[in-house]
Design an enzyme around this catalytic site. Structure first.
Site, short mmCIF file in Angstrom:
data_model
loop_
_atom_site.label_atom_id
_atom_site.label_comp_id
_atom_site.label_asym_id
_atom_site.label_seq_id
_atom_site.Cartn_x
_atom_site.Cartn_y
_atom_site.Cartn_z
N SER A 115 -4.04 -6.57 -19.79
CA SER A 115 -3.89 -5.13 -19.56
C SER A 115 -3.18 -4.88 -18.23
CB SER A 115 -5.26 -4.43 -19.55
OG SER A 115 -5.90 -4.65 -18.30
N GLY A 116 -2.83 -3.64 -18.00
CA GLY A 116 -2.11 -3.27 -16.78
C GLY A 116 -3.01 -2.73 -15.70
#
Length: 181
Positions: free
Chosen positions: A50-51
């Site tokens: 994920s970011g």
């Protein structure tokens, strides 16, 4: 002279490639057999899915974590990887709590607006981020987690070794033909 240097360089590069593939295959397969995470000298590699920690590391990167020897000793500001239910999360510590002899951490992804809604017990901490990142290599790591990819990691080095043996035999046969003529 230049041809000779190029030939030596190509042999070294192909040998290094085969060694790296074999080491990766050994690491992944031995970890599958033992049921443990792949680890080298107390360091593990993890894929970022994920970011939440951008710009420190991008989605799809590989990060290196040092396994926790004393999970109660982390400080505010450190980046830790911890187990949350059935997934691993890597976030920064924003608070440390000591209660009844137990340590827990409040965490937050650098790219998130607020802190996580949970506290992480110290026994759920896997390790801490070492600062080593390889962008986009995590996509390849995720592919290797399948049974098919594990089989390929055995097959491909064998194929390279077989091809190298055939190449050596063909070259030796050519040299013998030249010597006979």
């Amino acid at each position: 002279m230049m041809k000779k240097v190029l030939k030596i360089t190509m042999k070294l590069m192909s040998s290094a490639f085969v060694v790296v593939i074999c080491l990766l295959a050994f690491m992944i397969l031995s970890s599958r057999v033992s049921g443990a995470e792949p680890s080298v000298f107390g360091y593990q590699i993890k894929a970022v899915l994920s970011g939440s920690m951008e710009p420190i590391f991008q989605t799809g990167s590989i990060i290196s974590i040092k396994q926790a020897e004393n999970p109660d000793s982390f400080k505010k500001g450190e980046i830790i990887t911890f187990q949350m239910e059935d997934k691993l999360i890597t976030h920064r510590i924003v608070g440390v709590h000591h209660k009844n002899g137990q340590v827990s951490y409040d965490t937050k992804g650098d790219n998130n607006d607020g802190a996580d809604m949970w506290s992480v017990p110290s026994n759920d901490v896997i390790g801490s981020y070492t600062g080593f990142t390889i962008p986009y290599a995590g996509y390849a790591l995720n592919v290797t987690q399948s049974k098919e990819a594990s089989a390929l990691l055995l097959f491909i080095p064998g194929l390279f070794l077989f091809g190298s043996a055939v190449f050596s035999i063909v070259n030796a046969a050519r040299k013998l033909d030249v010597e006979k003529a």
